[in-house]
Write a protein that holds these residues in place. Structure first.
Motif, PDB file in Angstrom:
ATOM      1  N   SER A  94       0.821  -1.211   0.000  1.00 47.47           N
ATOM      2  CA  SER A  94       0.000   0.000   0.000  1.00 47.47           C
ATOM      3  C   SER A  94       0.854   1.259   0.000  1.00 47.47           C
ATOM      4  O   SER A  94       0.616   2.182  -0.793  1.00 47.47           O
ATOM      5  N   ILE A  95       1.860   1.321   0.861  1.00 45.14           N
ATOM      6  CA  ILE A  95       2.693   2.526   0.904  1.00 45.14           C
ATOM      7  C   ILE A  95       3.558   2.624  -0.346  1.00 45.14           C
ATOM      8  O   ILE A  95       3.854   3.723  -0.830  1.00 45.14           O
ATOM      9  N   SER A  96       3.941   1.492  -0.938  1.00 44.38           N
ATOM     10  CA  SER A  96       4.755   1.508  -2.151  1.00 44.38           C
ATOM     11  C   SER A  96       4.002   2.175  -3.303  1.00 44.38           C
ATOM     12  O   SER A  96       4.561   3.009  -4.028  1.00 44.38           O
ATOM     13  N   ILE A  97       2.740   1.821  -3.480  1.00 40.27           N
ATOM     14  CA  ILE A  97       1.931   2.437  -4.534  1.00 40.27           C
ATOM     15  C   ILE A  97       1.840   3.939  -4.307  1.00 40.27           C
ATOM     16  O   ILE A  97       2.030   4.747  -5.232  1.00 40.27           O
ATOM     17  N   MET A  98       1.558   4.327  -3.064  1.00 37.58           N
ATOM     18  CA  MET A  98       1.454   5.742  -2.748  1.00 37.58           C
ATOM     19  C   MET A  98       2.755   6.470  -3.028  1.00 37.58           C
ATOM     20  O   MET A  98       2.768   7.570  -3.605  1.00 37.58           O
ATOM     21  N   LEU A  99       3.887   5.866  -2.649  1.00 37.36           N
ATOM     22  CA  LEU A  99       5.176   6.530  -2.828  1.00 37.36           C
ATOM     23  C   LEU A  99       5.531   6.729  -4.293  1.00 37.36           C
ATOM     24  O   LEU A  99       6.092   7.767  -4.666  1.00 37.36           O
ATOM     25  N   HIS A 100       5.232   5.743  -5.131  1.00 35.69           N
ATOM     26  CA  HIS A 100       5.486   5.914  -6.564  1.00 35.69           C
ATOM     27  C   HIS A 100       4.782   7.171  -7.083  1.00 35.69           C
ATOM     28  O   HIS A 100       5.384   7.993  -7.799  1.00 35.69           O
ATOM     29  N   GLU A 101       3.530   7.329  -6.739  1.00 32.84           N
ATOM     30  CA  GLU A 101       2.772   8.456  -7.252  1.00 32.84           C
ATOM     31  C   GLU A 101       3.146   9.759  -6.543  1.00 32.84           C
ATOM     32  O   GLU A 101       3.156  10.827  -7.161  1.00 32.84           O
ATOM     33  N   LEU A 102       3.481   9.687  -5.260  1.00 37.83           N
ATOM     34  CA  LEU A 102       3.922  10.880  -4.545  1.00 37.83           C
ATOM     35  C   LEU A 102       5.231  11.409  -5.115  1.00 37.83           C
ATOM     36  O   LEU A 102       5.380  12.621  -5.350  1.00 37.83           O
ATOM     37  N   ILE A 103       6.189  10.532  -5.338  1.00 32.63           N
ATOM     38  CA  ILE A 103       7.490  10.966  -5.853  1.00 32.63           C
ATOM     39  C   ILE A 103       7.338  11.558  -7.248  1.00 32.63           C
ATOM     40  O   ILE A 103       7.962  12.574  -7.581  1.00 32.63           O
ATOM     41  N   ALA A 106      13.963   2.863   1.345  1.00 29.82           N
ATOM     42  CA  ALA A 106      14.637   2.515   0.092  1.00 29.82           C
ATOM     43  C   ALA A 106      14.249   3.459  -1.045  1.00 29.82           C
ATOM     44  O   ALA A 106      15.110   3.956  -1.783  1.00 29.82           O
ATOM     45  N   MET A 107      12.958   3.724  -1.195  1.00 28.73           N
ATOM     46  CA  MET A 107      12.523   4.566  -2.302  1.00 28.73           C
ATOM     47  C   MET A 107      12.949   6.018  -2.112  1.00 28.73           C
ATOM     48  O   MET A 107      13.350   6.681  -3.078  1.00 28.73           O
ATOM     49  N   CYS A 108      12.891   6.513  -0.896  1.00 27.98           N
ATOM     50  CA  CYS A 108      13.340   7.887  -0.647  1.00 27.98           C
ATOM     51  C   CYS A 108      14.832   8.023  -0.915  1.00 27.98           C
ATOM     52  O   CYS A 108      15.295   9.027  -1.478  1.00 27.98           O
ATOM     53  N   ARG A 109      15.586   7.013  -0.540  1.00 28.60           N
ATOM     54  CA  ARG A 109      17.037   7.046  -0.740  1.00 28.60           C
ATOM     55  C   ARG A 109      17.388   7.076  -2.227  1.00 28.60           C
ATOM     56  O   ARG A 109      18.239   7.854  -2.668  1.00 28.60           O
ATOM     57  N   VAL A 110      16.732   6.250  -3.012  1.00 28.79           N
ATOM     58  CA  VAL A 110      16.995   6.215  -4.449  1.00 28.79           C
ATOM     59  C   VAL A 110      16.639   7.549  -5.099  1.00 28.79           C
ATOM     60  O   VAL A 110      17.319   8.020  -6.006  1.00 28.79           O
TER      61      VAL A 110
END
Length: 314
Positions: A117-126, A259-263
């Motif tokens: 759930s948070i992964s989907i949100m993060l893709h679109e937020l970033i 991980a996603m924020c770091r990348v």
């Protein structure tokens, strides 16, 4: 097949660090006429994203939609912004997946429960932050957790997000291959938050590792789920090993968040309050009003940090 290790602070960052901006790591986006952020009910063609979000400097995410609305109302009052807090609207009201509230330079978003759930949100937020041409953005995950050797009500600022084997990494299966990304968070941001906590009365705070699991029950060693394949002694032994590895709390989103924020060149922090000490039990018996105060503690800490950064506090 051996996993592919992507150290996101290595060569992946060449040519990007000096920009001090959010950036996506997907060349296919450049050829798209329109990018539909489906789960936000936003689009690059139907919305002026730079105008709507270009001034964002702080993004706070948490699991509960109600909690993130309450945080938006709280930060509105803390920043002494004009208007009625009851008039703050959900930008994502056209969808029931996530809730999003903008309060001055602060964005408050719900992410649901668990890594997917948070992964989907993060893709679109970033992508949103990139389309809006935002710069120097700090991201915070604020939430609740189970403590490991800590008293209930303690806020844990995550040093490293670790998996169930206590490794500071996040594994993602991509096209049948295991991609491994680092989950180390920004050390300076964590230290600044710890310093802020010392300036707030009655806010016990520590820095420690946070274990991220893919399940709330068996995955976290609970004895009270519909299934349980281990003994009380085995549970306690696992928690002791986690504590020895520096783990101070357990939740279900921190590894992919880190991980996603770091990348994507985003300074990020995870701040979760402990609702119980897992060495002492699995179910929460604390009175509701006390839990509400506990859940407010990470919000108070992030609010203090934001006000200092914006010059509200000396």
């Amino acid at each position: 097949m051996a996993p592919i290790l992507l150290n996101s602070m290595g060569n992946e960052h060449n040519g990007y660090i000096e920009q001090e901006k959010v950036y996506v790591k997907n060349p296919h986006l450049d050829s798209m006429e329109e990018d539909i952020l489906y789960h936000f009910n936003l689009s690059t063609k139907t919305h002026n994203l730079p105008e709507m979000f270009g001034d964002i400097k702080f993004v706070c995410v948490g699991g509960s939609a109600n909690r993130m609305k309450a945080f938006a109302q709280f930060i509105h009052q803390e920043l002494n912004l004009q208007g009625n807090v009851d008039d703050i609207r959900d930008i994502c009201e056209g969808t029931d997946r996530y809730s999003m509230y903008k309060v001055g330079p602060v964005l408050s978003i719900s992410h649901g429960m668990g890594v997917p759930s948070i992964s989907i949100m993060l893709h679109e937020l970033i992508k949103l932050l990139d389309h809006a041409r935002c710069r120097d953005v700090n991201l915070f995950r604020i939430g609740t957790s189970g403590g490991v050797g800590l008293a209930p009500g303690t806020v844990v600022i995550t040093d490293k997000a670790v998996d169930s084997f206590f490794r500071p990494q996040f594994e993602q299966v991509v096209l049948g291959k295991v991609i491994v990304r680092s989950t180390e968070l920004d050390e300076e941001l964590a230290r600044d938050l710890l310093q802020c906590s010392a300036e707030i009365p009655n806010l016990p705070t520590v820095i420690g590792n946070t274990m991220c699991t893919h399940d709330f029950y068996e995955g976290q060693g609970r004895l009270d789920g519909a299934l349980c394949s281990f003994s009380t002694e085995e549970k306690l032994e696992y928690l002791r090993k986690a504590h020895e590895a520096g783990v101070r709390n357990i939740e279900m989103e921190s590894t992919v968040f880190a991980a996603m924020c770091r990348v994507c060149n985003l300074k990020a922090a995870v701040l979760c309050v402990t609702l119980l000490n897992r060495f002492e039990g699995d179910q929460i018996s604390t009175p509701h009003d006390v839990l509400v105060e506990y859940q407010h503690r990470p919000q108070r800490l992030v609010s203090h940090f934001i006000k200092k950064r914006l010059g509200y506090l000396s």
